[in-house]
Design a protein around this motif. Structure first.
Motif, short mmCIF file in Angstrom:
data_model
loop_
_atom_site.label_atom_id
_atom_site.label_comp_id
_atom_site.label_asym_id
_atom_site.label_seq_id
_atom_site.Cartn_x
_atom_site.Cartn_y
_atom_site.Cartn_z
N ALA A 148 0.83 -1.21 0.00
CA ALA A 148 0.00 0.00 0.00
C ALA A 148 0.87 1.26 0.00
O ALA A 148 0.53 2.26 -0.65
N THR B 225 -4.80 3.46 -1.19
CA THR B 225 -4.80 2.44 -0.13
C THR B 225 -6.18 1.83 0.05
O THR B 225 -6.58 1.48 1.16
N SER C 266 -7.06 -0.99 -0.53
CA SER C 266 -6.94 -2.37 -0.06
C SER C 266 -6.84 -2.43 1.47
O SER C 266 -6.95 -3.52 2.06
N MET C 267 -6.59 -1.31 2.11
CA MET C 267 -6.47 -1.26 3.57
C MET C 267 -7.86 -1.08 4.20
O MET C 267 -8.82 -0.69 3.53
#
Length: 448
Positions: free
Chosen positions: A36, A176, A178-179
């Motif tokens: 990330a 980010t 995916s966070m």
């Protein structure tokens, strides 16, 4: 519903979202967090034009306020971004990504008894509130370090950098995805800050970056632990045993290389034995660089300088201004720094190792250097990847605060049905309390 109530709810909602994200973020892998971070660096590179356009709007407004006398040149300098500065920012983000995972490390493994083992492991602090002024690159630094360390973060930049901060935050948020959703939040107003400071039930740490008045205001208006620094009133002391060419280079770099930052030198102390030889050399260098010099009476007897007032010795200029004082001894230099310094960074230039030792152990500044510029007091230069700030306090973290400074520890005890009653009373079984090499793994014991 009034606008004030809506804003209050929005602030609380952002903090609540960060709280929810914090535990999930703490359990992401180092590989996921590092990927990330690389995505952030790539996105900043790809969005350079958009970032610089936004920053230009901030700088244009700041320059107008500078003309009106409301802003300083130092503030404008800290505010301005450039292609080279963006390159440094992306390099910093990738450096943070490349740091060792700060989470999960076993610091202590102790056998309390057979099949009863205690582990102390590094974990995130949780939700961190950060309030900073002027520098939009601080937003990226802080967000990168919080992401790598598994902390959710609430970001509040200065109004002078609002356009830059908004664009950079949006880039980070999109890069980010995916966070855990909500791990980073941006708040905008002074009212948001006041509400944030009242949320000691949800915020675990507040990190302000700014003037001593600003940090003092934060400390006086919250029950949340505060990790911050006061002014960077840094000193270079040129000793009687100094290599004067080296001293000139160090004193010049410490003031001129980037005068607007907290690790730039503000006061130059010179031993009387070398003052008549050294001061004309450094004065010529400072004059060429446009540095305004303010000196005590003995300094002004040697070089052309303005008169230094009592206030100068305790002033963080953040600009091309330096105060200069001739001292009788190393002891006098230490006394001056102890009286007027801010416990940030101080440096001695000397070839005498005993003088160096006396200077370095005679101060309680967060960083003390020998034969090096104060400008090295920086998280990236220290190999920390970056820094969330420089702490001049003595509790929790000192100096440039990197990943370790925004983690804490948690105790994990692995047992096999033991009860305290076994170790109490007249026939109590004794504890072993033996240290051993081992890493915590849930559900396992070293003897298995």
């Amino acid at each position: 519903m009034t606008e004030q109530t809506t804003t209050a709810n929005t602030t609380r909602e952002k903090v609540s979202a960060a709280e929810r994200a914090a535990l999930s973020l703490a359990n992401t892998s180092d590989e996921e967090r590092s990927q990330a971070l690389h995505a952030i660096a790539d996105a900043i590179e790809d969005s350079q034009e958009t970032i610089l356009d936004a920053n230009e709007r901030d700088v244009t407004e700041a320059e107008a306020l500078l003309e009106a006398g409301e802003y300083t040149q130092a503030l404008v300098d800290r505010l301005e971004l450039s292609p080279s500065k963006l390159e440094s920012i992306t390099e910093m983000v990738r450096s943070v990504a490349g740091q060792d995972d700060p989470l999960g490390t076993t610091e202590v493994a102790r056998k309390l008894d057979e099949n009863l083992e205690l582990y102390r492991c590094r974990v995130p602090i949780g939700v961190i509130g950060t309030i900073f002024e002027s520098r939009p690159d601080a937003l990226v630094q802080i967000a990168a370090l919080c992401l790598k360390s598994g902390n959710a973060v609430i970001l509040k930049g200065g109004s002078e950098a609002s356009e830059s901060n908004r664009v950079l935050f949006d880039i980070i948020r999109e890069a980010t995805d995916s966070m855990p959703d909500g791990w980073a939040q941006l708040i905008d107003t002074r009212e948001d800050v006041d509400r944030l400071l009242g949320m000691d039930d949800a915020i675990d740490l507040v990190m302000p970056r700014g003037s001593s008045e600003f940090v003092g205001y934060i400390q006086d208006n919250t029950k949340i632990p505060v990790l911050g620094h006061t002014e960077g009133i840094c000193h270079v002391y040129v000793d009687s045993a100094a290599d004067l060419d080296m001293a000139t280079d160090i004193a010049y770099d410490a003031k001129v290389q980037y005068p607007a930052v907290c690790n730039a030198v503000e006061t130059l102390l010179v031993h009387e034995d070398v003052a008549s030889e050294f001061l004309p050399e450094i004065a010529a260098e400072y004059t060429d660089a446009g540095v305004e010099m303010r000196g005590d009476e003995r300094t002004r007897a040697i070089i052309d300088a303005g008169e230094a007032t009592e206030a100068d010795w305790s002033t963080e200029y953040g600009d091309l201004i330096v105060s200069i004082r001739v001292v009788d001894s190393l002891v006098d230099a230490l006394e001056h720094i102890t009286t007027y310094g801010s416990k940030h960074t101080d440096s001695i230039v000397t070839e005498d190792t005993e003088h160096a030792r006396s200077f370095m152990t005679g101060l309680d500044s967060a960083s003390v250097f020998h034969n090096a510029s104060t400008r090295f007091s920086d998280g990236y230069r220290f190999g920390l990847g970056a820094e969330v700030g420089i702490s001049t306090g003595k509790i929790h973290a000192r100096g440039p605060v990197g990943l370790e400074g925004i983690t804490t520890y948690q105790y994990y005890l692995e047992g096999d049905g033991q009860i305290v009653g076994t170790y109490a009373g007249s026939d109590a079984k004794p504890f072993l309390h033996e240290e051993f090499d081992g890493e915590w793994e849930p559900g396992t014991l070293s003897s298995e």
